[in-house]
Design a protein around this motif. Structure first.
Motif, PDB file in Angstrom:
ATOM      1  N   ALA A 129       0.886  -1.162   0.274  1.00 50.19           N
ATOM      2  CA  ALA A 129      -0.211   0.000  -0.074  1.00 50.19           C
ATOM      3  C   ALA A 129       1.133   1.547   0.118  1.00 50.19           C
ATOM      4  O   ALA A 129       1.953   0.795   0.122  1.00 50.19           O
ATOM      5  CB  ALA A 129      -0.558   0.006   0.932  1.00 50.19           C
ATOM      6  N   SER A 139      -2.666   2.458  12.638  1.00 52.51           N
ATOM      7  CA  SER A 139      -3.585   2.045  11.989  1.00 52.51           C
ATOM      8  C   SER A 139      -1.787   0.807  11.029  1.00 52.51           C
ATOM      9  O   SER A 139      -2.158   0.371  10.411  1.00 52.51           O
ATOM     10  CB  SER A 139      -4.239   2.716  11.251  1.00 52.51           C
ATOM     11  OG  SER A 139      -3.722   4.013  10.819  1.00 52.51           O
ATOM     12  N   THR A 149      -1.824  -2.542  10.293  1.00 47.11           N
ATOM     13  CA  THR A 149      -1.489  -3.362   7.813  1.00 47.11           C
ATOM     14  C   THR A 149      -0.150  -3.895   8.391  1.00 47.11           C
ATOM     15  O   THR A 149      -0.499  -4.923   7.122  1.00 47.11           O
ATOM     16  CB  THR A 149      -1.173  -1.807   7.288  1.00 47.11           C
ATOM     17  OG1 THR A 149      -0.661  -0.928   7.559  1.00 47.11           O
ATOM     18  CG2 THR A 149      -2.546  -1.025   6.821  1.00 47.11           C
ATOM     19  N   HIS A 201      -5.658   9.756   0.323  1.00 46.12           N
ATOM     20  CA  HIS A 201      -5.714   8.372   1.554  1.00 46.12           C
ATOM     21  C   HIS A 201      -7.101   7.442   1.626  1.00 46.12           C
ATOM     22  O   HIS A 201      -7.402   7.751   2.332  1.00 46.12           O
ATOM     23  CB  HIS A 201      -5.689   9.007   3.295  1.00 46.12           C
ATOM     24  CG  HIS A 201      -4.719   9.782   2.525  1.00 46.12           C
ATOM     25  ND1 HIS A 201      -4.338  10.785   3.829  1.00 46.12           N
ATOM     26  CD2 HIS A 201      -3.631   9.723   1.991  1.00 46.12           C
ATOM     27  CE1 HIS A 201      -2.592  11.116   3.532  1.00 46.12           C
ATOM     28  NE2 HIS A 201      -2.449  10.728   1.799  1.00 46.12           N
ATOM     29  N   SER A 202      -7.293   6.769   0.683  1.00 43.55           N
ATOM     30  CA  SER A 202      -8.505   6.025   0.014  1.00 43.55           C
ATOM     31  C   SER A 202      -7.884   5.114  -0.736  1.00 43.55           C
ATOM     32  O   SER A 202      -6.445   4.524  -1.269  1.00 43.55           O
ATOM     33  CB  SER A 202      -9.563   6.877  -0.160  1.00 43.55           C
ATOM     34  OG  SER A 202      -9.487   7.577  -1.426  1.00 43.55           O
ATOM     35  N   TYR A 203      -8.812   3.753  -0.859  1.00 43.75           N
ATOM     36  CA  TYR A 203      -9.133   3.009  -1.735  1.00 43.75           C
ATOM     37  C   TYR A 203      -8.971   3.042  -2.767  1.00 43.75           C
ATOM     38  O   TYR A 203     -10.899   3.520  -3.003  1.00 43.75           O
ATOM     39  CB  TYR A 203      -9.399   1.492  -1.687  1.00 43.75           C
ATOM     40  CG  TYR A 203      -8.896   0.290  -1.999  1.00 43.75           C
ATOM     41  CD1 TYR A 203      -8.059  -0.524  -2.339  1.00 43.75           C
ATOM     42  CD2 TYR A 203     -10.416   0.259  -2.871  1.00 43.75           C
ATOM     43  CE1 TYR A 203      -8.060  -1.305  -3.617  1.00 43.75           C
ATOM     44  CE2 TYR A 203     -10.285  -1.215  -4.036  1.00 43.75           C
ATOM     45  CZ  TYR A 203      -9.491  -1.408  -3.774  1.00 43.75           C
ATOM     46  OH  TYR A 203      -8.952  -2.982  -4.807  1.00 43.75           O
ATOM     47  N   THR A 259      -3.704   3.481   1.393  1.00 41.30           N
ATOM     48  CA  THR A 259      -4.214   2.980   2.503  1.00 41.30           C
ATOM     49  C   THR A 259      -3.604   2.088   4.046  1.00 41.30           C
ATOM     50  O   THR A 259      -3.565   1.234   4.986  1.00 41.30           O
ATOM     51  CB  THR A 259      -5.079   2.047   2.258  1.00 41.30           C
ATOM     52  OG1 THR A 259      -4.867   0.500   2.015  1.00 41.30           O
ATOM     53  CG2 THR A 259      -6.963   2.361   1.989  1.00 41.30           C
ATOM     54  N   LEU A 294      -7.671   8.663   7.126  1.00 47.27           N
ATOM     55  CA  LEU A 294      -7.948   8.742   5.705  1.00 47.27           C
ATOM     56  C   LEU A 294      -9.066   9.867   5.560  1.00 47.27           C
ATOM     57  O   LEU A 294      -9.613  10.055   5.795  1.00 47.27           O
ATOM     58  CB  LEU A 294      -9.065   6.992   5.304  1.00 47.27           C
ATOM     59  CG  LEU A 294      -8.528   6.405   5.729  1.00 47.27           C
ATOM     60  CD1 LEU A 294      -9.326   4.465   5.845  1.00 47.27           C
ATOM     61  CD2 LEU A 294      -7.113   5.152   4.599  1.00 47.27           C
ATOM     62  N   ASP A 350     -13.507   4.571   1.590  1.00 46.93           N
ATOM     63  CA  ASP A 350     -12.810   6.000   2.276  1.00 46.93           C
ATOM     64  C   ASP A 350     -12.784   5.434   3.426  1.00 46.93           C
ATOM     65  O   ASP A 350     -12.414   6.787   4.091  1.00 46.93           O
ATOM     66  CB  ASP A 350     -13.038   7.305   2.189  1.00 46.93           C
ATOM     67  CG  ASP A 350     -14.490   7.179   1.949  1.00 46.93           C
ATOM     68  OD1 ASP A 350     -14.909   6.712   2.650  1.00 46.93           O
ATOM     69  OD2 ASP A 350     -14.867   7.776   1.568  1.00 46.93           O
ATOM     70  N   ASP A 351     -13.213   4.065   4.393  1.00 43.96           N
ATOM     71  CA  ASP A 351     -13.546   4.178   5.184  1.00 43.96           C
ATOM     72  C   ASP A 351     -12.793   2.912   5.976  1.00 43.96           C
ATOM     73  O   ASP A 351     -12.383   2.450   7.631  1.00 43.96           O
ATOM     74  CB  ASP A 351     -14.265   4.841   6.293  1.00 43.96           C
ATOM     75  CG  ASP A 351     -15.726   2.488   5.631  1.00 43.96           C
ATOM     76  OD1 ASP A 351     -14.445   2.116   4.913  1.00 43.96           O
ATOM     77  OD2 ASP A 351     -16.538   2.939   5.896  1.00 43.96           O
ATOM     78  N   THR A 352     -11.343   2.358   4.856  1.00 41.65           N
ATOM     79  CA  THR A 352     -11.445   1.131   5.936  1.00 41.65           C
ATOM     80  C   THR A 352      -9.628   0.658   5.576  1.00 41.65           C
ATOM     81  O   THR A 352      -8.845   1.196   4.386  1.00 41.65           O
ATOM     82  CB  THR A 352     -11.330  -0.025   5.158  1.00 41.65           C
ATOM     83  OG1 THR A 352     -13.173  -0.221   5.401  1.00 41.65           O
ATOM     84  CG2 THR A 352     -11.188  -1.921   5.662  1.00 41.65           C
ATOM     85  N   HIS A 353      -8.571   0.804   6.483  1.00 44.28           N
ATOM     86  CA  HIS A 353      -7.253   0.569   6.384  1.00 44.28           C
ATOM     87  C   HIS A 353      -6.953  -0.949   5.662  1.00 44.28           C
ATOM     88  O   HIS A 353      -8.266  -1.935   5.810  1.00 44.28           O
ATOM     89  CB  HIS A 353      -6.754   1.492   6.928  1.00 44.28           C
ATOM     90  CG  HIS A 353      -5.919   2.524   7.718  1.00 44.28           C
ATOM     91  ND1 HIS A 353      -7.034   3.050   8.563  1.00 44.28           N
ATOM     92  CD2 HIS A 353      -5.245   3.586   7.259  1.00 44.28           C
ATOM     93  CE1 HIS A 353      -6.624   4.051   8.858  1.00 44.28           C
ATOM     94  NE2 HIS A 353      -5.836   4.311   7.792  1.00 44.28           N
TER      95      HIS A 353
END
Length: 532
Positions: free
Chosen positions: A56, A66, A70, A228-230, A254, A259, A275-278
């Motif tokens: 990532a 966070s 990861t 800062h999102s997927y 991420t 995020l 946009d809310d998950t690492h």
């Protein structure tokens, strides 16, 4: 008769042996153990697994946890780790790399191929970035480089504003030359700033000409960070138009930093967004296709899974890429990725001044073979191997040249399934399975040009390490550590870069006969002079 110098711990001894052109170096090697008898039932030898590429961008900040979450995902995923830039926040300082990145993603540094981001360049010239990652980041200060991973060609590029990327720039011209010299059916590129995205910054045309060069060569995947999102995109060309022969972009910012919400969705090309998950993106790179999976951190529920064929076109590949060697209970085991251009294989073994063609006089391995075990390798003798793919016109090329000292691993506590490969590069990759009970590893690297050996500490969870040979013949021993003591050691495995010459169907063959292929090796490296 070999002179042995026994030291503590008892698993390790020092041996000197000569190499071509008078090169000599001390070699740290584990004490020999008797070869184990083959299992009662024939062991099923698996072909080398298709490589995993996982990572990532936008990763480490000491004020958050966070990035540790990861990094914990990486602890359980084998393969090569990538970063998509902004490795150490906020300023990419040496202290932030040491104190923020190091304790988290840094425990996978030995198997990481990084990419720089703008936060890495907030310290002038991204000097701490290049110092921290060393040769794994390519030429220092440049920020772009390439390598092969299985059947794929990987290109890491630099999208920082200080490094030109427009048509005609040094980076764009280097990329075009690199793609022309590395024609593969599947190609992946990584840089930090996405050309297309639905996040705070929106589309960024800075790397458009780079995208165009990749598109013209038939590239398949682009990975970015910065947002800062997927987000996963449908295949598009450089103008953002849907195109069945276009490139699929993954934005994976991420890795750990806070995020951010999406601002302006990009229909119809944006396929999946969160946009809310690492988490990390895990790619499995097959010879003509790829699988992807977004893996969320513990407690996360979002994921994105898919598979697609590669869009690139290339001549029929010749087998022998991914050639790897390692000891097994039955002998010296070799594995590789097969191709479609060859009609058979032969293995050349160099040991004790003698060249032997395996599996035997007049015998060849079938065109579909992906493994071979030399059951007649002499214990404790420096032995080298090269794979020769054969076609109707003769030898189509030769694999990397890899060597081992059979039965040199410890009799107890050794890492299982230890293997090494070069994959047509100067970067040696070692993989293994844990023996159990280890608290750490140490990778010994022993250059055979007389320069001092090096030792790289590795965490207990490591199962893969990469080391740049810098083009020098280099040997490796993986030491298993338990509570500060050496409790096991791998077989001695050696890489002799610069020997691979694999071509593609329709190209001129590298050599016309087996004899020519062996002469080509011996012209560069007189293996008859290798001796204890």
């Amino acid at each position: 008769m070999r002179r042995l110098f026994v030291h503590r711990p008892p698993l390790v001894r020092s041996v000197r042996f000569g190499l071509a052109l008078g090169l000599a170096a001390p070699l740290i090697m584990p004490a020999a153990a008797p070869r184990a008898a083959p299992p009662a039932e024939a062991e099923v030898v698996q072909a080398a697994a298709d490589p995993v590429f996982v990572g990532a961008g936008d990763i480490a900040y000491c004020g958050l946890d966070s990035d540790e979450a990861t990094a914990a995902l990486l602890d359980g995923i084998e393969g090569t780790v990538f970063t998509a830039g902004d490795n150490a926040y906020l300023l990419g300082t040496a202290a932030e790399f040491a104190d923020c990145y190091g304790p988290t993603w840094g425990r996978h540094k030995a198997r990481t191929r990084p990419t720089p981001g703008n936060h890495d360049y907030y310290t002038t010239g991204a000097v701490p970035y290049y110092a921290y990652f060393g040769s794994h980041a390519g030429p220092s200060g440049r920020g772009y480089y390439s390598y092969d991973l299985g059947a794929w060609h990987i290109v890491s590029l630099n999208s920082d504003v200080n490094v030109p990327a427009q048509a005609g720039s040094a980076q764009e011209q280097w990329l075009r030359a690199d793609l022309a010299a590395n024609r593969t059916q599947c190609t992946l590129a990584i840089w930090h700033h996405p050309v297309f995205n639905s996040g705070q910054y929106g589309n960024n045309p800075r790397m458009r000409d780079i995208w165009q060069a990749l598109y013209e060569s038939g590239a398949d995947v682009v990975i970015n960070g910065h947002e800062h999102s997927y987000e996963q995109f449908h295949r598009v060309n450089a103008d953002g138009v849907l195109d069945a022969n276009g490139i699929r972009e993954f934005v994976v910012g991420t890795g750990g930093i806070t995020l951010r919400q999406f601002m302006s969705v990009q229909p119809p090309i944006s396929a999946v967004r969160n946009d809310d998950t690492h988490g990390v993106l895990k790619l499995t790179l097959h010879p003509t296709s790829y699988d992807w999976e977004f893996v969320p951190i513990a407690g996360g529920t979002f994921t994105d899974v898919g598979s697609r064929p590669c869009v690139g076109s290339a001549p029929a590949p010749v087998g022998g890429r991914g050639f790897a060697i390692g000891g097994s209970p039955g002998g010296e085991e070799m594995v590789w990725t097969t191709g479609s251009a060859q009609t058979a294989y032969a293995v050349a073994r160099f040991a004790g001044g003698t060249t032997t063609i395996l599996p035997g006089p007049g015998s060849f391995l079938p065109s579909t073979a992906t493994d071979y075990t030399d059951t007649t390798a002499a214990a404790d003798q420096f032995t080298c191997y090269i794979l020769l793919p054969l076609g109707g016109a003769g030898v189509l090329g030769r694999s990397d040249l890899l060597c081992a000292i059979p039965d040199s691993g410890s009799s107890a506590g050794a890492p299982a399934n230890a293997r090494m490969q070069l994959d047509q590069s100067s970067m040696a990759t070692l993989t293994w399975s844990p023996p159990g009970g280890q608290t750490a590893y140490v990778l010994w690297s022993i250059p055979l040009d007389g320069t001092p050996p090096g030792a790289v500490p590795l965490p207990a969870v490591a199962t893969r390490a990469m080391h740049d040979t810098a083009g020098k013949p280099t040997c490796y021993v993986l030491l298993v550590m338990t509570g500060g003591s050496v409790t096991g050691s791998s077989e001695v495995l050696c890489a002799l870069p610069g020997q691979s010459a694999l071509v593609t169907a329709g190209s001129p063959v590298a050599t016309s006969t087996v004899g020519d292929a062996l002469d080509a090796v011996n012209d560069t490296l007189d293996l008859a002079t290798i001796r204890p």
